[in-house]
Design a protein around this motif. Structure first.
Motif, PDB file in Angstrom:
ATOM      1  N   THR A 234     -15.610 -33.212 -89.106  1.00 43.58           N
ATOM      2  CA  THR A 234     -16.124 -34.432 -88.465  1.00 43.58           C
ATOM      3  C   THR A 234     -14.996 -35.399 -88.145  1.00 43.58           C
ATOM      4  O   THR A 234     -15.046 -36.103 -87.129  1.00 43.58           O
ATOM      5  CB  THR A 234     -17.155 -35.126 -89.378  1.00 43.58           C
ATOM      6  OG1 THR A 234     -16.576 -35.316 -90.686  1.00 43.58           O
ATOM      7  CG2 THR A 234     -18.418 -34.295 -89.501  1.00 43.58           C
ATOM      8  N   ASP A 235     -13.968 -35.446 -89.001  1.00 41.17           N
ATOM      9  CA  ASP A 235     -12.812 -36.306 -88.727  1.00 41.17           C
ATOM     10  C   ASP A 235     -12.034 -35.773 -87.520  1.00 41.17           C
ATOM     11  O   ASP A 235     -11.496 -36.551 -86.726  1.00 41.17           O
ATOM     12  CB  ASP A 235     -11.895 -36.382 -89.948  1.00 41.17           C
ATOM     13  CG  ASP A 235     -12.560 -37.071 -91.127  1.00 41.17           C
ATOM     14  OD1 ASP A 235     -13.447 -37.913 -90.882  1.00 41.17           O
ATOM     15  OD2 ASP A 235     -12.209 -36.768 -92.284  1.00 41.17           O
ATOM     16  N   GLU A 237     -13.355 -34.154 -84.982  1.00 40.31           N
ATOM     17  CA  GLU A 237     -14.164 -34.539 -83.821  1.00 40.31           C
ATOM     18  C   GLU A 237     -13.859 -35.970 -83.382  1.00 40.31           C
ATOM     19  O   GLU A 237     -13.598 -36.226 -82.208  1.00 40.31           O
ATOM     20  CB  GLU A 237     -15.650 -34.451 -84.177  1.00 40.31           C
ATOM     21  CG  GLU A 237     -16.281 -33.103 -83.998  1.00 40.31           C
ATOM     22  CD  GLU A 237     -17.760 -33.168 -84.273  1.00 40.31           C
ATOM     23  OE1 GLU A 237     -18.530 -32.654 -83.450  1.00 40.31           O
ATOM     24  OE2 GLU A 237     -18.161 -33.734 -85.307  1.00 40.31           O
ATOM     25  N   SER A 238     -13.918 -36.895 -84.341  1.00 32.50           N
ATOM     26  CA  SER A 238     -13.691 -38.314 -84.025  1.00 32.50           C
ATOM     27  C   SER A 238     -12.293 -38.533 -83.472  1.00 32.50           C
ATOM     28  O   SER A 238     -12.100 -39.270 -82.490  1.00 32.50           O
ATOM     29  CB  SER A 238     -13.899 -39.171 -85.276  1.00 32.50           C
ATOM     30  OG  SER A 238     -15.211 -39.040 -85.769  1.00 32.50           O
ATOM     31  N   GLU A 239     -11.316 -37.884 -84.101  1.00 33.32           N
ATOM     32  CA  GLU A 239      -9.926 -38.026 -83.662  1.00 33.32           C
ATOM     33  C   GLU A 239      -9.743 -37.491 -82.245  1.00 33.32           C
ATOM     34  O   GLU A 239      -9.081 -38.123 -81.412  1.00 33.32           O
ATOM     35  CB  GLU A 239      -9.014 -37.280 -84.638  1.00 33.32           C
ATOM     36  CG  GLU A 239      -7.534 -37.465 -84.369  1.00 33.32           C
ATOM     37  CD  GLU A 239      -6.688 -36.745 -85.402  1.00 33.32           C
ATOM     38  OE1 GLU A 239      -5.858 -35.911 -85.003  1.00 33.32           O
ATOM     39  OE2 GLU A 239      -6.866 -37.012 -86.617  1.00 33.32           O
ATOM     40  N   ASN A 242     -11.412 -39.834 -79.620  1.00 32.99           N
ATOM     41  CA  ASN A 242     -10.626 -41.052 -79.413  1.00 32.99           C
ATOM     42  C   ASN A 242      -9.413 -40.781 -78.532  1.00 32.99           C
ATOM     43  O   ASN A 242      -9.065 -41.588 -77.656  1.00 32.99           O
ATOM     44  CB  ASN A 242     -10.181 -41.628 -80.760  1.00 32.99           C
ATOM     45  CG  ASN A 242     -11.330 -42.231 -81.537  1.00 32.99           C
ATOM     46  OD1 ASN A 242     -12.319 -42.671 -80.950  1.00 32.99           O
ATOM     47  ND2 ASN A 242     -11.226 -42.251 -82.847  1.00 32.99           N
ATOM     48  N   ASP A 283     -24.555 -40.497 -80.227  1.00 33.46           N
ATOM     49  CA  ASP A 283     -23.838 -41.742 -80.561  1.00 33.46           C
ATOM     50  C   ASP A 283     -24.199 -42.874 -79.608  1.00 33.46           C
ATOM     51  O   ASP A 283     -24.085 -44.049 -79.965  1.00 33.46           O
ATOM     52  CB  ASP A 283     -22.319 -41.508 -80.515  1.00 33.46           C
ATOM     53  CG  ASP A 283     -21.843 -40.600 -81.640  1.00 33.46           C
ATOM     54  OD1 ASP A 283     -22.579 -40.471 -82.643  1.00 33.46           O
ATOM     55  OD2 ASP A 283     -20.748 -40.005 -81.511  1.00 33.46           O
ATOM     56  N   TYR A 291     -20.406 -45.688 -75.828  1.00 34.37           N
ATOM     57  CA  TYR A 291     -19.149 -45.077 -76.234  1.00 34.37           C
ATOM     58  C   TYR A 291     -18.681 -44.079 -75.178  1.00 34.37           C
ATOM     59  O   TYR A 291     -19.470 -43.554 -74.399  1.00 34.37           O
ATOM     60  CB  TYR A 291     -19.308 -44.334 -77.568  1.00 34.37           C
ATOM     61  CG  TYR A 291     -19.628 -45.214 -78.748  1.00 34.37           C
ATOM     62  CD1 TYR A 291     -18.628 -45.956 -79.376  1.00 34.37           C
ATOM     63  CD2 TYR A 291     -20.918 -45.285 -79.254  1.00 34.37           C
ATOM     64  CE1 TYR A 291     -18.910 -46.754 -80.478  1.00 34.37           C
ATOM     65  CE2 TYR A 291     -21.218 -46.083 -80.352  1.00 34.37           C
ATOM     66  CZ  TYR A 291     -20.213 -46.809 -80.959  1.00 34.37           C
ATOM     67  OH  TYR A 291     -20.495 -47.607 -82.042  1.00 34.37           O
TER      68      TYR A 291
END
Length: 331
Positions: A234-235, A237-239, A242, A283, A291
Motif C-alpha cells: 500500500t505504501d 501504491e501511494s508513493e 504521488n 479515493d 485527487y
C-alpha cells in the motif's frame, strides 16, 4: 440545442480556429506579405509636379514611399521570424524537460509500475477488477459514480473496499515474492555475496523495529534494486501515485510536450493507471476535492490518442490484407 451544447460548440470552434492558425501561420504570413506588396500598385499616388525638392521615382513611386512600404512589408517577416525563434526555444525546453521525465521513469518509476501491475494481476482483486482487458477508455472521471456505471453494480465500491481489506496481507505476500524474484536473477555465488551485505533499513520507510525483529529474514528483500522500495504494498501504491501525479503536472501544464514521451511511455503508463483506476476512483469520493487530477488528465489524453492509433493501425492492416489476399474473380 441546450446551453451546454452551445458552449461545447463555441469551444470546439475556438479550438479549430487556434489549430488552423497554429498549423498554417507561416502560410498566412506569406499571404499577408504578398498582399501588402500588391496593395502598393493599387493605392492612389500623388503625381503632382509642384514639389520644390528633387524627387526620385521608381516605377512612378517616390523613393520615400518605396522605403515606407518596404518597412511595412517586412513587419510580417520580422514577426514570423520572432515567432519561429520563440517556438524553437520553447520546443527545445520542452524536449529537455521530456528527456528528464523519461530518465526519471527509466530510473525509478518503470520498475514500480511493473511491480504494481504484477501484484494486482496475481491477486484476488484481479477477478473483481478485470483490469487485464485493455478497456482503457472505460474510465474518464475516476469517481465512485463511474465505478457503479462501469461494473453495473451500485454496491461495487463497498464490495471492492471489503475485498481489498480482506486481501491486504495477500498483496504484501505477492509483493514480497516479486522482490525475491528480483534477487533471484543473480547466480548463486553472487546471490550469497549480496545476502551477506549489511542492509540499512530505515524504520520510517521500510518497516518498524518490531517488524524487523519479528521478520528478520525479510531484510534480505530490500537490497540493491529493492533498497528504495517500501516494505508494504500500500505504501508503494501511494508513493507511485504521488510520483506519477508530479510528472503528469508537467505534462498537463504543457511544460513539456507529451509527443516526445508518449511513444516510449504510454503503454506502461496506461496499463499502470488502469490497474490503479478503481483504487483512485474509491479515493475520489469527494467531488469538490479530487485527487490525481493531473494523472487523470494525461490518462484521458493518452487514451484518446491510443484509441486513434489503434483505428489507424486497423485500417492499415485491412489495406495490407486486401493487397496480400486479393479476391479471386469467378468466371
Amino acid at each position: 440545442m441546450n446551453l451546454e451544447g452551445i458552449e461545447k460548440l463555441k469551444q470546439k470552434i475556438k479550438e479549430s480556429i487556434k489549430e488552423f492558425i497554429s498549423r498554417y501561420k507561416y502560410i498566412i504570413l506569406i499571404l499577408i506579405f504578398i498582399l501588402l506588396v500588391l496593395l502598393i500598385f493599387f493605392f492612389e499616388r500623388d503625381e503632382s509636379n509642384l514639389s520644390e525638392s528633387q524627387i526620385i521615382k521608381i516605377f512612378g513611386i517616390t523613393l520615400e514611399n518605396w522605403l515606407q512600404w518596404i518597412t511595412i512589408v517586412t513587419i510580417p517577416y520580422g514577426a514570423g521570424w520572432a515567432i519561429y525563434q520563440f517556438e524553437k526555444g520553447i520546443s527545445a525546453k520542452k524536449q529537455e524537460k521530456a528527456t528528464k521525465i523519461a530518465k526519471e521513469f527509466s530510473k525509478d518509476i518503470i520498475n514500480k509500475c511493473g511491480i504494481v501491475y504484477i501484484v494486482y494481476k496475481n491477486s484476488s482483486l484481479n477477478d473483481l477488477l478485470k483490469f487485464d482487458e485493455k478497456n482503457y477508455n472505460d474510465f474518464k472521471f475516476f469517481n465512485t459514480d463511474e465505478l457503479r456505471e462501469i461494473y453495473k453494480d451500485d454496491n461495487f465500491p463497498s464490495k471492492y473496499e471489503a475485498t481489498r481489506e480482506r486481501v491486504i496481507n495477500e498483496l504484501d505476500e505477492i509483493y514480497h515474492e516479486v522482490l525475491r524474484m528480483n534477487i533471484n536473477k543473480y547466480d548463486e555465488e553472487q546471490k550469497d555475496d549480496i545476502l551477506g551485505l549489511k542492509v540499512n533499513i530505515k524504520n520510517d520507510k521500510v518497516m518498524s523495529v518490531e517488524e524487523v525483529h519479528r521478520k528478520p529474514n525479510e531484510k534480505e528483500l530490500f537490497i540493491l534494486q529493492n533498497k528504495e522500495l517500501p516494505y508494504h504494498f500500500t505504501d508503494l501504491e501511494s508513493e507511485l501515485l504521488n510520483k506519477l501525479e508530479y510528472i503528469c503536472m508537467d505534462i498537463s501544464s504543457k511544460a513539456t510536450d507529451s509527443r516526445y514521451i508518449y511513444q516510449s511511455l504510454h503503454q506502461m503508463f496506461l496499463r499502470t493507471v488502469r490497474a490503479l483506476a478503481v483504487q483512485m476512483s474509491i479515493d475520489n469520493k469527494n467531488f469538490s476535492d479530487k485527487y490525481y487530477v493531473n494523472i487523470i488528465h494525461v490518462y484521458n489524453e493518452w487514451t484518446n490518442r491510443y484509441m486513434k492509433d489503434l483505428k489507424v493501425e486497423k485500417r492499415k492492416k485491412e489495406k495490407i490484407n486486401k493487397i496480400l489476399n486479393p479476391k479471386v474473380k469467378t468466371v
